[in-house]
Design an enzyme around this catalytic site. Structure first.
Site, mmCIF file in Angstrom:
data_model
loop_
_atom_site.group_PDB
_atom_site.id
_atom_site.type_symbol
_atom_site.label_atom_id
_atom_site.label_comp_id
_atom_site.label_asym_id
_atom_site.label_seq_id
_atom_site.Cartn_x
_atom_site.Cartn_y
_atom_site.Cartn_z
ATOM 1 C CG ASP A 108 1.801 -2.581 17.597
ATOM 2 O OD1 ASP A 108 2.932 -2.848 17.120
ATOM 3 O OD2 ASP A 108 1.290 -1.454 17.532
ATOM 4 C CE1 TYR A 141 2.846 5.634 17.191
ATOM 5 C CE2 TYR A 141 0.777 5.078 16.133
ATOM 6 C CZ TYR A 141 1.971 5.778 16.147
ATOM 7 O OH TYR A 141 2.254 6.633 15.126
ATOM 8 C CE LYS A 146 6.881 4.068 13.527
ATOM 9 N NZ LYS A 146 5.806 3.713 14.451
ATOM 10 N NE ARG A 182 -8.359 -1.673 -5.277
ATOM 11 C CZ ARG A 182 -9.216 -2.486 -5.941
ATOM 12 N NH1 ARG A 182 -9.442 -3.708 -5.493
ATOM 13 N NH2 ARG A 182 -9.814 -2.082 -7.028
HETATM 14 C C1 PLP Z 1 4.375 3.843 14.509
HETATM 15 C C2 PLP Z 1 3.554 2.842 15.221
HETATM 16 C C3 PLP Z 1 2.287 2.464 14.754
HETATM 17 C C4 PLP Z 1 1.649 3.103 13.534
HETATM 18 O O1 PLP Z 1 2.337 2.788 12.370
HETATM 19 P P1 PLP Z 1 2.438 3.781 11.093
HETATM 20 O O2 PLP Z 1 3.319 3.026 10.171
HETATM 21 O O3 PLP Z 1 3.003 5.072 11.595
HETATM 22 O O4 PLP Z 1 1.039 3.960 10.589
HETATM 23 C C5 PLP Z 1 1.594 1.490 15.461
HETATM 24 N N1 PLP Z 1 2.117 0.917 16.574
HETATM 25 C C6 PLP Z 1 3.327 1.270 17.046
HETATM 26 C C7 PLP Z 1 3.849 0.605 18.277
HETATM 27 C C8 PLP Z 1 4.085 2.233 16.413
HETATM 28 O O5 PLP Z 1 5.285 2.586 16.900
#
Ligand code: PLP
Length: 381
Positions: free
Chosen positions: A170, A98, A195, A46
């Site tokens: 982000d 998001y 992603k 962890r």
């Molecule tokens: C998918 C996404 C998230 C969340 O991420 P997860 O890996 O699904 O928890 C946050 N911000 C954006 C822009 C996203 O596309």
């Protein structure tokens, strides 16, 4: 090191025990100690694991930051950032956000006395009027989902620095190949690694990158104390995915441009949202802070009928109807009934999420096949 070299080599060494060229999957929870505290840098997985540590160094390097931290999902990474705050603190966030970020802010952290304000940041001046003595953090997402608005990170960072606030960005949609928020003044870069960084729709993971040592220390403390860490197998898969990030995103951009222009010229298509168009309201900002415009595109249909949108997305064969984005394969989605279904019709329409809006994550297939797939589906309405 330049970007295409960094994705393959930065932070990585051949395995000291065996010479293995690829980072091994250290599938272990614990590490032998010669005497209490006498170990080789790892005590418990962890706290730290060699496969994850290699990935964390690599992600830090490609975002031009000093420290990288990986989490079990993008939302777990966001969770760690908000845990830097205390009850009474306030956050100013983008309003076109998001859905999962909006949910964790309002449904989890508001309960603990943290207050969130949502504002359209395409005009950064709007942020200033919302700042008060309790404001601690500005949260930016750009390009936004699904309307592809662009926010000027440098302009927001000037506001944050003048008021002594943290700025988190982000960077999931842009990827470090197209945009590096730390270079533009951000304190924290966040990724849904699920992603584009993973890139193959086979892993759920999140990451944070920071430059400041004290901030990194606080985040490591939260990462270890809350414990939302990814496993070594997933870390290996993402290390492998990142090695082709530059090649993939370059092709995502090329295919995105072709699809955006095809849609814009199609008689049944009404609006196309893609920051590469000169007519996009924030095109100049996109050109300034991004090295390409990406493969995320949203569009609406003439007549704005939900049943037409459903017909198009369910008759495409190369584009798969599915949540998520950023993988090698093309995906389609219908925000009004999928990601934004929980938002009342009037409210979602105010931000542009109308009944016929379709979102595409344009993959790296042969562009001719993508255009032919869109054509045959649009012919059916
Ligand atoms: C998918 C996404 C998230 C969340 O991420 P997860 O890996 O699904 O928890 C946050 N911000 C954006 C822009 C996203 O596309």
């Amino acid at each position: 090191m330049k970007f295409g070299t960094k994705v393959i080599h930065a932070g990585l060494e051949h395995d000291s025990a065996t010479g293995a060229v690829m980072t091994p999957i250290y599938q272990t929870s614990t590490y032998a100690q010669a005497s209490p505290g006498d170990h080789k840098g790892f005590e418990y997985s962890r706290t730290g694991n060699p496969t994850r540590a290699a990935l964390e160094r690599n992600i830090a390097a490609i975002e031009n930051g000093k420290h990288g931290l990986c989490f079990g999902s993008g939302l777990a990474a966001i969770d760690a950032v908000i845990k830097l705050l205390n009850p009474g603190d306030e956050v100013i966030s983008t309003n076109d956000l998001y859905g999962g970020s909006y949910r964790i802010f309002t449904k989890i952290f508001e309960k603990y006395g943290i207050k969130f304000h949502f504002v359209g940041m395409q005009d950064p001046v709007k942020i200033e009027s919302m700042i008060n003595d309790n404001t601690k953090l500005i949260w930016v997402e750009t390009p936004t989902n699904p309307m592809m608005n662009i926010i000027d990170i440098e302009a927001v960072s000037r506001i944050a620095k003048a008021k002594g606030l943290l700025l988190a960005v982000d960077n999931t949609f842009a990827t470090p190949y197209l945009q590096n928020p730390i270079d533009l003044g951000a304190d924290i870069v966040m990724h849904s690694v699920t992603k584009y960084l993973g890139g193959h729709s086979d892993v759920v993971m999140g990451a944070l990158v920071v430059n400041d040592d004290a901030l990194a220390e606080q985040l490591y403390f939260i990462q270890n104390s809350s414990g939302a860490v990814p496993g070594p197998q997933d870390s290996f898969l993402v290390l492998r995915g990142i090695k082709t990030l530059h090649l993939r995103v370059q092709r995502h951009c090329e295919n995105g441009e072709k699809v955006a222009h095809y849609l814009a010229s199609h008689p049944k298509v009404d609006k196309v949202y893609w920051p590469g168009f000169e007519s996009h309201p924030n095109h100049e900002v996109a050109k300034k802070q991004m090295r390409g415009f990406g493969g995320m595109i949203s569009f609406t249909l003439k007549g704005n009928r939900m049943e037409d949108a459903h017909k198009v997305i369910s008759t495409m064969h190369v584009f798969t109807l599915a949540e998520s984005l950023g993988g090698v394969e093309s995906l389609s989605g219908h925000p009004a009934t999928m990601t934004h279904a929980a938002i009342p019709k009037e409210d979602r329409e105010k931000t542009g999420v109308v009944d016929s809006l379709i979102r595409l994550s344009v993959g790296v297939e042969d562009a001719d096949d993508l255009l032919a797939d869109l054509k045959q589906a649009l012919d059916k309405i």
